[in-house]
Design an enzyme around this catalytic site. Structure first.
Site, PDB file in Angstrom:
ATOM      1  N   HIS A 131     -29.807 -11.340  31.429  1.00  0.00           N
ATOM      2  CA  HIS A 131     -28.666 -10.997  30.588  1.00  0.00           C
ATOM      3  C   HIS A 131     -28.708 -11.641  29.205  1.00  0.00           C
ATOM      4  O   HIS A 131     -27.658 -11.900  28.603  1.00  0.00           O
ATOM      5  CB  HIS A 131     -27.337 -11.303  31.276  1.00  0.00           C
ATOM      6  CG  HIS A 131     -26.237 -10.365  30.863  1.00  0.00           C
ATOM      7  ND1 HIS A 131     -26.463  -9.025  30.608  1.00  0.00           N
ATOM      8  CD2 HIS A 131     -24.911 -10.558  30.648  1.00  0.00           C
ATOM      9  CE1 HIS A 131     -25.333  -8.447  30.264  1.00  0.00           C
ATOM     10  NE2 HIS A 131     -24.365  -9.360  30.274  1.00  0.00           N
ATOM     11  N   HIS A 240     -23.471 -16.629  31.210  1.00  0.00           N
ATOM     12  CA  HIS A 240     -23.894 -15.510  30.368  1.00  0.00           C
ATOM     13  C   HIS A 240     -25.046 -15.899  29.424  1.00  0.00           C
ATOM     14  O   HIS A 240     -25.163 -17.061  29.026  1.00  0.00           O
ATOM     15  CB  HIS A 240     -22.712 -15.019  29.524  1.00  0.00           C
ATOM     16  CG  HIS A 240     -22.234 -13.658  29.896  1.00  0.00           C
ATOM     17  ND1 HIS A 240     -21.454 -13.420  31.012  1.00  0.00           N
ATOM     18  CD2 HIS A 240     -22.422 -12.441  29.319  1.00  0.00           C
ATOM     19  CE1 HIS A 240     -21.184 -12.122  31.087  1.00  0.00           C
ATOM     20  NE2 HIS A 240     -21.768 -11.505  30.081  1.00  0.00           N
ATOM     21  N   SER A 357     -18.965 -17.930  30.503  1.00  0.00           N
ATOM     22  CA  SER A 357     -19.538 -18.064  29.167  1.00  0.00           C
ATOM     23  C   SER A 357     -20.255 -19.401  29.022  1.00  0.00           C
ATOM     24  O   SER A 357     -19.781 -20.425  29.527  1.00  0.00           O
ATOM     25  CB  SER A 357     -18.430 -17.970  28.112  1.00  0.00           C
ATOM     26  OG  SER A 357     -18.930 -18.307  26.830  1.00  0.00           O
ATOM     27  N   GLU A 546     -22.415  -6.833  36.798  1.00  0.00           N
ATOM     28  CA  GLU A 546     -21.954  -8.188  36.546  1.00  0.00           C
ATOM     29  C   GLU A 546     -20.670  -8.432  37.338  1.00  0.00           C
ATOM     30  O   GLU A 546     -19.604  -7.943  36.971  1.00  0.00           O
ATOM     31  CB  GLU A 546     -21.689  -8.394  35.057  1.00  0.00           C
ATOM     32  CG  GLU A 546     -22.886  -8.110  34.162  1.00  0.00           C
ATOM     33  CD  GLU A 546     -22.516  -8.194  32.693  1.00  0.00           C
ATOM     34  OE1 GLU A 546     -22.099  -9.276  32.238  1.00  0.00           O
ATOM     35  OE2 GLU A 546     -22.630  -7.158  32.003  1.00  0.00           O
ATOM     36  N   TYR A 589     -19.357  -4.004  34.906  1.00  0.00           N
ATOM     37  CA  TYR A 589     -18.699  -5.129  35.568  1.00  0.00           C
ATOM     38  C   TYR A 589     -18.073  -4.757  36.910  1.00  0.00           C
ATOM     39  O   TYR A 589     -17.817  -3.582  37.201  1.00  0.00           O
ATOM     40  CB  TYR A 589     -17.612  -5.702  34.650  1.00  0.00           C
ATOM     41  CG  TYR A 589     -18.176  -6.512  33.511  1.00  0.00           C
ATOM     42  CD1 TYR A 589     -18.115  -7.901  33.523  1.00  0.00           C
ATOM     43  CD2 TYR A 589     -18.795  -5.888  32.427  1.00  0.00           C
ATOM     44  CE1 TYR A 589     -18.641  -8.653  32.474  1.00  0.00           C
ATOM     45  CE2 TYR A 589     -19.323  -6.631  31.388  1.00  0.00           C
ATOM     46  CZ  TYR A 589     -19.248  -8.016  31.418  1.00  0.00           C
ATOM     47  OH  TYR A 589     -19.782  -8.747  30.392  1.00  0.00           O
TER      48      TYR A 589
END
Length: 784
Positions: A131, A240, A357, A546, A589
């Protein structure tokens, strides 16, 4: 000493041969516990998949202005194969790419079938992406994922298919008796929840089961060859690939790609090298393996005046023709130097990263410096100014290094302490499902269940708002469950959703009804693969999207319950279940039902409606049940192969040119004459260059730092694979035939003092279409 003498043909006593054979058989029998006790064959492979380093839009942020123009460090495909010598085998491929592609997977499987028959199929081959948002796009087959790349990009696609195939071939040819160990532990400072308001909408009873609002656990596999010892590691951890921002234009594996580089170099410095030194090998043996410059040459000089005189004798060379293989031969990590042993392969794989994140400092407004709005991640009602900050803020390269380093250090710790051996069968289950109309039994609160359906794919308004890792544009906001009339009108021009679709996707307001858009070909996938790989007590759930933190927890727990409650003694409670995200294809997602209701970015990007997660749990429990019972599962509907329908609008390279009297590879801006640089400083050299799309330099390098050994021998020290070296390519305007390449070397503090130079490799295209390679070098300089 007696046995040593007998084994080497020098018995020192007449009766030595009398007891040699019984003793030899005794040792051979007992050695099975350490040499032959491994019940697996293990093979690993790695191959370059960097792709076009110019002009191609990067996949991930959907920012039309983010096009590649150089290399931060190169991308790789890494694979492991674990085989039961008398049974089945499993293949897992980890890509330094944004995600897997259904079309890439289809074509790789076709090639594997042509080469190996039915040995490697869709059933036992999993292809997963890390990713990174800093790799070339245009390799997925559905319209919505290639709009910003001007459609299909054949170079991006081909380099992935070729690289994955070669990686698996390497792993197959490296299959040798070995063992696999598993370990896991917490990594606390490499990810935060970027949608905390969505997570908080999950029931308090569920949230109370967990200490954190993101998964902090890393699960690592350690691969050990019976003869060579440790040969690699793969781990899964959720964060991520967005340490590099939406404005970055250098190809990069982001934090996970960086972690892989760090660990592979660590293995060379602290593993293989020490083993060879301990064995008494000489310098010739050391030269056959990859190594960093600090291991190549000791501190050769202490007289810096002598170094300056030596450097002054090497001025920049004019650009000159080069062979295609020159850039490969001069790479630091050359296969030719490690032909006598397997290459150490380390992969940092993605898991349920949907709401995680790496920008761990939080999200702040660019104009005020204050935290963004908690519920909608806006600044004064606008999303464009709300950005997450990484630990190296404001330097995104430093943030990438730090998050990569944290994952690397945890992986090393788990690697060194791994002691639980995987034992048991290798197995797998795979099925294709049409998620546009899947019937799902959803439990009711009072008992029983309702049979509901998933929906054709659709994107909500909050999708266009982006995230704190990469904000969107216009007046879109996360958490928007209403939409507005203007954007409904815009979306309606493409395809207006009917009432059934609107009701099915509720409470998502539909911005793009992608699942029902078919012109010029499919805009979004409907048929998706789900897959389970088993290696002993490790189970890998391969998902084509995801999953958010809580969605991933629900899926893992459901599968683990099946495996441990009805396992017929196969697992009991000793089972490790990991999620491999973005695997085999991509479908955006998956959130929990409660997160979907909030309609932040992740919920708006959950394509198949509010019951998507329930559908995955239902179907994965079926696969797990079949895995336990040894029964097969239905193959399901085949996904489409849309290669022949692809449209690509990226203009080709017409020709390259230089000013009169200038050769390709000439230095345009050199280091200062008689210059000296300190460790930690930066060296910059600019060359007259040509478009990197002419030759991707696969398994090669565009840039190279060399150190002078002796009086006239230059030794490769750093190349495109190194985090400290950046290759930046640019042209003065879009269709200019002239271009330049700037190579920046940030001198590591571990660098050996000495004389260095920088080289550039490239390939230019003539008006008649022929390609010729060139190289050039800077003046020499001193590092002290």
């Amino acid at each position: 000493m007696e046995l040593f003498s007998v084994l080497y043909g020098r018995p020192s006593r007449p009766y030595a041969s009398f007891w040699f054979w019984p003793l030899f058989l005794f040792i051979l029998w007992n050695s099975k516990g350490t040499i032959s006790a491994s019940n697996y064959l293990v093979g690993l492979g790695s191959y370059d998949i960097t792709g076009p380093a110019a002009d191609v839009n990067m996949m991930g942020y959907a920012n039309t202005e983010q096009t590649a123009s150089g290399v931060h460090f190169r991308l790789r495909a890494r694979a492991f194969i674990v085989a039961d010598p008398q049974g089945s085998r499993a293949v897992f491929v980890n890509l330094d790419a944004c995600m897997a592609s259904q079309l890439v997977t289809v074509k790789v499987l076709e090639r594997l079938k042509a080469r190996y028959g039915n040995l490697y199929t869709e059933q036992n081959v999993a292809i997963s992406g890390i990713h990174t948002h800093a790799g070339p796009g245009g390799y997925l087959q559905y319209v919505v994922y290639i709009i910003t790349s001007l459609g299909f990009v054949r170079q991006s696609f081909d380099v992935l298919v070729d690289g994955i195939e070669k990686t698996i071939i390497q792993a197959h040819e490296n299959l040798r008796p070995g063992s696999v160990f598993v370990n896991k532990g917490e990594l606390l400072d490499a990810g935060v929840n970027r949608s905390p308001s969505g997570y908080l909408n999950n029931p308090a009873s569920e949230r109370s089961k967990y200490k954190y609002d993101v998964d902090k656990e890393m699960t690592l596999l350690k691969f050990v060859d019976d003869e060579w010892g440790p040969v690699g590691s793969f781990n899964w951890f959720a964060t991520h690939g967005t340490s590099m921002s939406r404005t970055n234009s250098l190809i990069s594996g982001d934090n996970k790609g960086a972690a892989a580089r760090f660990m592979e170099d660590w293995s060379e410095q602290n593993g293989f090298l020490e083993d060879i030194v301990a064995s008494g090998a000489g310098r010739d043996k050391l030269n056959k393996i990859p190594r960093r410059v600090s291991n190549i040459i000791p501190h050769l000089h202490k007289d810096y005046d002598e170094l300056k005189v030596l450097a002054a004798s090497f001025q920049s060379s004019r650009g000159r023709p080069a062979t295609r293989i020159l850039n490969v031969v001069n790479r630091v990590r050359s296969d030719a130097r490690q032909a006598d042993r397997p290459r150490f392969v380390s992969a940092f794989c993605q898991s349920n990263c949907g709401d995680v994140s790496p920008n761990v400092l939080g999200a702040f407004c660019k104009d005020t410096g204050l935290p963004c709005d908690f519920n909608q991640s806006t600044c004064n009602g606008k999303n464009e100014l709300c950005y997450g900050r990484g630990p190296g803020y404001p330097d995104e390269f430093e943030s990438t290094r730090i998050i990569g380093d944290r994952q690397f250090r945890k992986a090393v710790d788990l690697f060194n302490k791994a002691s639980e051996k995987l034992e048991g069968k290798v197995d797998y289950r795979h099925s294709y499902l049409d998620f546009s109309k899947l019937e799902v039994a959803v439990p009711k609160q009072g008992g029983g269940s309702d049979v509901l359906k998933t929906c054709p794919a659709a994107m909500g308004f909050a999708f266009a708002a982006g995230t704190t890792d990469g904000p969107g544009a216009f007046d879109f906001k996360q958490g928007d469950n209403k939409g507005n009339a203007f954007w409904r009108l815009v979306g309606g021009f493409l395809k207006a959703p009917n009432k059934e679709q609107i009701d099915c996707q509720h409470p998502k307001p539909i911005l793009l009804d992608t699942g029902e858009m078919k012109e010029p070909y499919d805009w979004a996938p409907s048929v998706l693969p789900i897959q389970i790989l088993r290696i002993g007590q490790l189970v890998i759930l391969c998902v084509p999207g995801e999953f958010t933190t809580m969605a991933g927890r629900h899926l893992r727990d459901a599968v683990k319950t099946v495996l441990t409650s009805g396992g017929h003694g196969q697992f009991n409670n000793n089972v490790h279940v990991v999620i491999a995200g973005l695997t085999n294809t991509y479908s955006q997602y998956v959130t929990t039902f409660e997160e979907y209701e909030v309609q932040r970015y992740e919920g708006a990007s959950t394509l198949y409606g509010p019951h998507t997660l329930s559908a995955y749990i239902q179907e994965f429990t079926k696969l797990a049940t079949a895995l336990l019972s040894g029964k097969s599962v239905e193959t399901g509907p085949q996904p489409p192969d849309l290669l022949d329908k692809q449209i690509g609008l990226l203009t080709p390279v017409v020709a390259d040119a230089t000013p009169l009297g200038v050769n390709f590879g000439d230095v345009k801006s050199d280091v200062p004459r008689n210059s000296t640089f300190k460790k930690g400083g930066m060296v910059t050299v600019t060359f007259w260059s040509a478009c990197p799309r002419n030759d991707l330099m696969t398994e090669g390098t565009f840039s190279l730092v060399e150190i002078l050994q002796g009086k006239d021998t230059w030794v490769p020290a750093y190349d495109d694979d190194d985090f400290c070296l950046r290759f930046k390519w640019f042209r003065p305007w879009k269709f200019s035939t002239r271009s330049q390449a700037t190579i920046e070397w940030r001198i590591p503090v571990s660098t050996v003092s000495g004389v260095y130079r920088i080289r550039h490799f490239g390939a230019a295209k003539s008006l008649f279409g022929s390609i010729h390679h060139f190289t050039g070098s800077s003046s020499a300089f001193v590092v002290v």
